[in-house]
Design a protein around this motif. Sequence first.
Motif, PDB file in Angstrom:
ATOM      1  N   THR A   1      13.561  10.856  -6.670  1.00  0.00           N
ATOM      2  CA  THR A   1      12.679   9.765  -7.128  1.00  0.00           C
ATOM      3  C   THR A   1      13.434   8.528  -7.622  1.00  0.00           C
ATOM      4  OG1 THR A   1      12.369  10.637  -9.404  1.00  0.00           O
ATOM      5  CG2 THR A   1      10.811  11.368  -7.710  1.00  0.00           C
TER       6      THR A   1
ATOM      7  N   GLN B   1      11.243   5.446  -7.015  1.00  0.00           N
ATOM      8  CA  GLN B   1      10.309   5.050  -8.068  1.00  0.00           C
ATOM      9  C   GLN B   1      11.035   4.283  -9.175  1.00  0.00           C
ATOM     10  OE1 GLN B   1      10.138   7.761  -6.262  1.00  0.00           O
ATOM     11  NE2 GLN B   1       8.162   8.813  -6.361  1.00  0.00           N
TER      12      GLN B   1
ATOM     13  N   GLU C   1       0.811  -1.223   0.000  1.00  0.00           N
ATOM     14  CA  GLU C   1       0.000   0.000   0.000  1.00  0.00           C
ATOM     15  C   GLU C   1       0.844   1.273   0.000  1.00  0.00           C
ATOM     16  OE1 GLU C   1      -3.251  -0.275   3.016  1.00  0.00           O
ATOM     17  OE2 GLU C   1      -2.382  -2.284   3.297  1.00  0.00           O
ATOM     18  N   GLN C   2       2.043   1.193   0.565  1.00  0.00           N
ATOM     19  CA  GLN C   2       2.961   2.328   0.595  1.00  0.00           C
ATOM     20  C   GLN C   2       4.389   1.779   0.530  1.00  0.00           C
ATOM     21  OE1 GLN C   2       2.384   4.940   3.973  1.00  0.00           O
ATOM     22  NE2 GLN C   2       0.167   4.976   3.748  1.00  0.00           N
TER      23      GLN C   2
ATOM     24  N   PHE D   1       8.552   3.050   1.296  1.00  0.00           N
ATOM     25  CA  PHE D   1       9.508   4.028   1.804  1.00  0.00           C
ATOM     26  C   PHE D   1      10.895   3.578   1.352  1.00  0.00           C
ATOM     27  CE2 PHE D   1       5.845   3.851   4.546  1.00  0.00           C
ATOM     28  CZ  PHE D   1       5.496   5.179   4.700  1.00  0.00           C
TER      29      PHE D   1
ATOM     30  N   ILE E   1       0.793   3.646  -5.916  1.00  0.00           N
ATOM     31  CA  ILE E   1       0.895   3.819  -4.465  1.00  0.00           C
ATOM     32  C   ILE E   1       1.847   4.956  -4.116  1.00  0.00           C
ATOM     33  CG2 ILE E   1       0.414   1.382  -4.011  1.00  0.00           C
ATOM     34  CD1 ILE E   1       3.465   1.093  -3.408  1.00  0.00           C
ATOM     35  N   PRO E   2       1.733   5.516  -2.893  1.00  0.00           N
ATOM     36  CA  PRO E   2       2.724   6.498  -2.445  1.00  0.00           C
ATOM     37  C   PRO E   2       4.105   5.858  -2.330  1.00  0.00           C
ATOM     38  CG  PRO E   2       0.784   6.517  -1.011  1.00  0.00           C
ATOM     39  CD  PRO E   2       0.660   5.322  -1.897  1.00  0.00           C
ATOM     40  N   VAL E   3       5.101   6.486  -2.945  1.00  0.00           N
ATOM     41  CA  VAL E   3       6.505   6.077  -2.787  1.00  0.00           C
ATOM     42  C   VAL E   3       7.243   7.280  -2.221  1.00  0.00           C
ATOM     43  CG1 VAL E   3       8.613   5.318  -3.925  1.00  0.00           C
ATOM     44  CG2 VAL E   3       6.398   4.427  -4.700  1.00  0.00           C
ATOM     45  N   LEU E   4       7.735   7.152  -1.001  1.00  0.00           N
ATOM     46  CA  LEU E   4       8.415   8.259  -0.335  1.00  0.00           C
ATOM     47  C   LEU E   4       9.906   7.992  -0.303  1.00  0.00           C
ATOM     48  CD1 LEU E   4       5.415   8.004   1.038  1.00  0.00           C
ATOM     49  CD2 LEU E   4       6.321   9.750   2.560  1.00  0.00           C
ATOM     50  N   ASN E   5      10.693   8.922  -0.814  1.00  0.00           N
ATOM     51  CA  ASN E   5      12.141   8.794  -0.823  1.00  0.00           C
ATOM     52  C   ASN E   5      12.711   9.426   0.447  1.00  0.00           C
ATOM     53  OD1 ASN E   5      12.935   7.796  -3.754  1.00  0.00           O
ATOM     54  ND2 ASN E   5      11.206   9.178  -3.967  1.00  0.00           N
TER      55      ASN E   5
END
Length: 394
Positions: free
Chosen positions: A59, A62, A47-48, A50, A73-77
């Motif tokens: 990014t 990604q 779902e997410q 990190f 989905i959210p991809v946080l770097n």
Amino acid sequence: MSHTVIVAGVGMIPFAKPGASEPYNVMGEKAARQALKDAGVDYKAIEQAFVGYVYGDSTCGQRALYPLGMTGIPVLNVNNNCSTGSSALFLARQAVQSGAAECVLALGFEQMQPGAIKAAFPDRPTPFEQFDQVTDELVGHPEIPLALRYFGGAGKAHMDKYGTRLETFAAIRAKASRHAVNNPLALFRKEVSVDDVMAAPMMWEGVMTRLMACPPTCGAAAAVICSEAYAKKHGLNRQVRIAAQAMTTDFSSTFEAHDMMRVVGYDMAREAGRKVYESAGIGPKDIDVVELHDCFAQNELITYESLGLCPEGGAEKFVRDGDNTYGGQVVTNPSGGLLSKGHPLGATGLAQCYELTHQLRGTAEQRQVKDARTALQHNLGLGGACVVTLYQAA
């Protein structure tokens, strides 16, 4: 509402020297695929995500994950210096514990260059300005690379305060090599003796030899984190849970104490450790196995004390008595640690998670710590951030 957090799957690729690895995106993809396979879940279930790395453009996370599926989905770097991997893990655990998500991925990778770490953007203010000023005052030696001045200076402070011998740091490095012999994913698997470490080129006369410093390394590691309810519903492995976790940043004492041990994060580690012990309702004596941030042998010794594994000033005796290895009080860095396994900055925290998960599952093979039930992870980044994580076996 707080949810029990499970480490459902882990993945890690062999660490390599700069120039000998695949590109960061390939390494990251491989580690993520391994973690998903180990967990027994499809990427569509995530779902997410990190994703931690220090040296890379925006990014990159990604870029590494899109081959697994472009699911929106959210991809946080994440970038938190050497604690980047565990910072990604911290965010993943927080998302699951809070109920914001049920199944998430933490990934870390690094494609490093040879030589000492240096600034990627020399045209702007460095985040280490205060660190450098205090280090100049306390240490001097501007001809020595900064990382060596930081941690060598901290080791020298311990030597000056407690009479710690250089051979004690050499013994830590020798111990790391003995452990790494049994780790097929480690960069250096050759055993070295205390004499070998002492005979290595002197990087700072009387303070540090070359073998006391971890090497620049490329690699990747990952973990699938989910709620206990999700794991139970989908039949996932529930053997390992994150029982407690804390992240700290610098306190005023980092600079005001005029102590190099404080400059390199002693108080951050002590406070994060205290919070974790308190939250879990246990103490340092209850820990069976530790993966801690031994970027330099000097930092491993200091961290024994900051985490309460031994009394302040008692680290040399701790090492001399063999309490940091198999048959002693607590097995420290069974993976070989950063000194032998290597230190790809963004991957290190998740590589520690990989090792401790296998230790608590009882699947660490020749590295297995007998009857391991409680494991502690310490990951430090100057600038600063420290993450301490406590794992327990079901």
